[in-house]
Write a protein that holds these residues in place. Structure first.
Motif, PDB file in Angstrom:
ATOM      1  N   VAL A 155       0.852  -1.181   0.000  1.00  0.00           N
ATOM      2  CA  VAL A 155       0.000   0.000   0.000  1.00  0.00           C
ATOM      3  C   VAL A 155       0.890   1.234   0.000  1.00  0.00           C
ATOM      4  O   VAL A 155       1.808   1.337   0.831  1.00  0.00           O
ATOM      5  N   TYR A 166      -8.899   0.419  -0.019  1.00  0.00           N
ATOM      6  CA  TYR A 166      -7.867   1.351  -0.446  1.00  0.00           C
ATOM      7  C   TYR A 166      -7.478   2.266   0.713  1.00  0.00           C
ATOM      8  O   TYR A 166      -8.211   2.424   1.695  1.00  0.00           O
ATOM      9  N   SER A 167      -6.301   2.849   0.585  1.00  0.00           N
ATOM     10  CA  SER A 167      -5.885   3.909   1.499  1.00  0.00           C
ATOM     11  C   SER A 167      -6.378   5.233   0.924  1.00  0.00           C
ATOM     12  O   SER A 167      -6.271   5.478  -0.284  1.00  0.00           O
ATOM     13  N   PHE A 178      -3.274  -5.335   4.592  1.00  0.00           N
ATOM     14  CA  PHE A 178      -4.024  -4.092   4.758  1.00  0.00           C
ATOM     15  C   PHE A 178      -5.518  -4.328   4.591  1.00  0.00           C
ATOM     16  O   PHE A 178      -6.339  -3.727   5.287  1.00  0.00           O
ATOM     17  N   ASP A 219     -10.914   2.732   9.614  1.00  0.00           N
ATOM     18  CA  ASP A 219      -9.509   3.099   9.764  1.00  0.00           C
ATOM     19  C   ASP A 219      -9.024   2.869  11.197  1.00  0.00           C
ATOM     20  O   ASP A 219      -7.899   2.402  11.413  1.00  0.00           O
ATOM     21  N   GLY A 274     -12.939   3.042   2.879  1.00  0.00           N
ATOM     22  CA  GLY A 274     -11.511   2.747   2.917  1.00  0.00           C
ATOM     23  C   GLY A 274     -11.198   1.284   3.126  1.00  0.00           C
ATOM     24  O   GLY A 274     -10.072   0.936   3.479  1.00  0.00           O
ATOM     25  N   LYS A 285      -5.124   7.966   1.010  1.00  0.00           N
ATOM     26  CA  LYS A 285      -4.024   8.732   0.433  1.00  0.00           C
ATOM     27  C   LYS A 285      -3.822   8.417  -1.044  1.00  0.00           C
ATOM     28  O   LYS A 285      -3.123   9.155  -1.740  1.00  0.00           O
ATOM     29  N   GLY A 300      -2.407   3.726   9.825  1.00  0.00           N
ATOM     30  CA  GLY A 300      -3.710   4.076   9.273  1.00  0.00           C
ATOM     31  C   GLY A 300      -3.657   5.429   8.607  1.00  0.00           C
ATOM     32  O   GLY A 300      -2.605   6.094   8.567  1.00  0.00           O
ATOM     33  N   ASP A 301      -4.778   5.862   8.085  1.00  0.00           N
ATOM     34  CA  ASP A 301      -4.854   7.144   7.395  1.00  0.00           C
ATOM     35  C   ASP A 301      -5.145   8.296   8.345  1.00  0.00           C
ATOM     36  O   ASP A 301      -4.957   9.460   7.984  1.00  0.00           O
ATOM     37  N   MET A 335       2.527   3.120   3.224  1.00  0.00           N
ATOM     38  CA  MET A 335       2.472   2.242   4.395  1.00  0.00           C
ATOM     39  C   MET A 335       3.373   1.038   4.159  1.00  0.00           C
ATOM     40  O   MET A 335       3.408   0.480   3.067  1.00  0.00           O
TER      41      MET A 335
END
Length: 256
Positions: free
Chosen positions: A51, A189-190, A61, A212, A186, A192, A222-223, A54
């Motif tokens: 990811v 996906y992240s 993830f 998250d 989320g 970001k 995490g985000d 990360m």
């Protein structure tokens, strides 16, 4: 002053638990099968990709997010299906007449939703844990976000079941509200990875913080900062419980 009817609330809770345990193929075995399908599809389709931003591979993830998504959907399904089945079968009137306060009824329903969500997530994780490295550095965060998410979704399911008149209306809420919010929280996906505009949209999704925070408990990354979101999550839990209590006490859409 009215005494608590703990035996009655416990009996209603047991009814909710036994109701979903009677259909184990749907509530327990199906999540296990789904986990295996995710393993085959994502594990071998994504390979060893990581990811962005990360230090974790994509499948590792993905697993906590999928577990949270299963919890959200099953907690909602447990209370909403119980309510609408009672309406369709004309059994909800007996629950309204039972010697239980609105708070006792709400607590029993939400506790049943939490149990189903935890059982489903546990089965899901037990199937996938041999294939991923989930060190779980923050088990308290996992427990907090998992239970809070289950209470929130169980409450929304209770409200949705009270509002709906038939299974079609429940399905409408599930398909056009719950599923999009969970899929866009989320899980896959992240945030970001998204363009800046869609990052802002994603941060407006309350389910994003639940997913998250839950993932952070398993992976330590995490985000967002899960500790900064705890206050909002707890307030949401309180608001959800109060809303359920007030609506049940007023008999909203239950006496039509």
């Amino acid at each position: 002053m009215r005494q608590w009817n703990l035996l009655g609330a416990w009996s209603l809770f047991l009814r909710e638990v036994r109701r979903f345990l009677k259909v184990k193929m749907q509530t327990i075995m199906t999540p296990a099968l789904t986990a295996m399908l995710y393993l085959v599809i994502f594990r071998y389709a994504m390979g060893d990709r990581h990811v962005p931003g990360m230090n974790v591979d994509y499948f590792t993830f993905l697993v906590p997010g999928l577990a949270m998504m299963a919890m959200l959907q099953n907690a909602f399904a447990n209370t909403s299906s119980s309510m609408i089945m009672g309406k369709v079968m004309g059994m909800h009137i007996y629950l309204l007449m039972a010697p239980l306060s609105a708070f006792e009824v709400v607590v029993a329903f939400l506790a049943g939703a939490v149990v189903r969500a935890v059982v489903v997530a546990t089965v899901f994780l037990l199937v996938l844990m041999p294939f991923v490295d989930l060190s779980m550095p923050h088990p308290g965060i996992v427990l907090l976000y998992g239970i809070c998410a289950s209470i929130i979704m169980g409450g929304l399911g209770l409200i949705g079941g009270m509002w709906a008149r038939d299974f079609d209306q429940v399905a409408m809420v599930t398909n056009f509200v719950i599923l999009p919010l969970t899929f866009l929280s989320g899980v896959f996906y992240s945030v970001k990875q998204l363009p800046e505009f869609w990052q802002v949209i994603n941060h407006a999704n309350p389910f994003f913080y639940l997913t998250d925070g839950f993932r952070y408990g398993f992976l330590g990354v995490g985000d967002t900062d899960p500790y900064a979101s705890v206050g909002v999550v707890l307030v949401t839990v309180v608001v959800t419980v109060i809303a359920c209590w007030q609506l049940w006490r007023s008999g909203w859409h239950m006496k039509e």
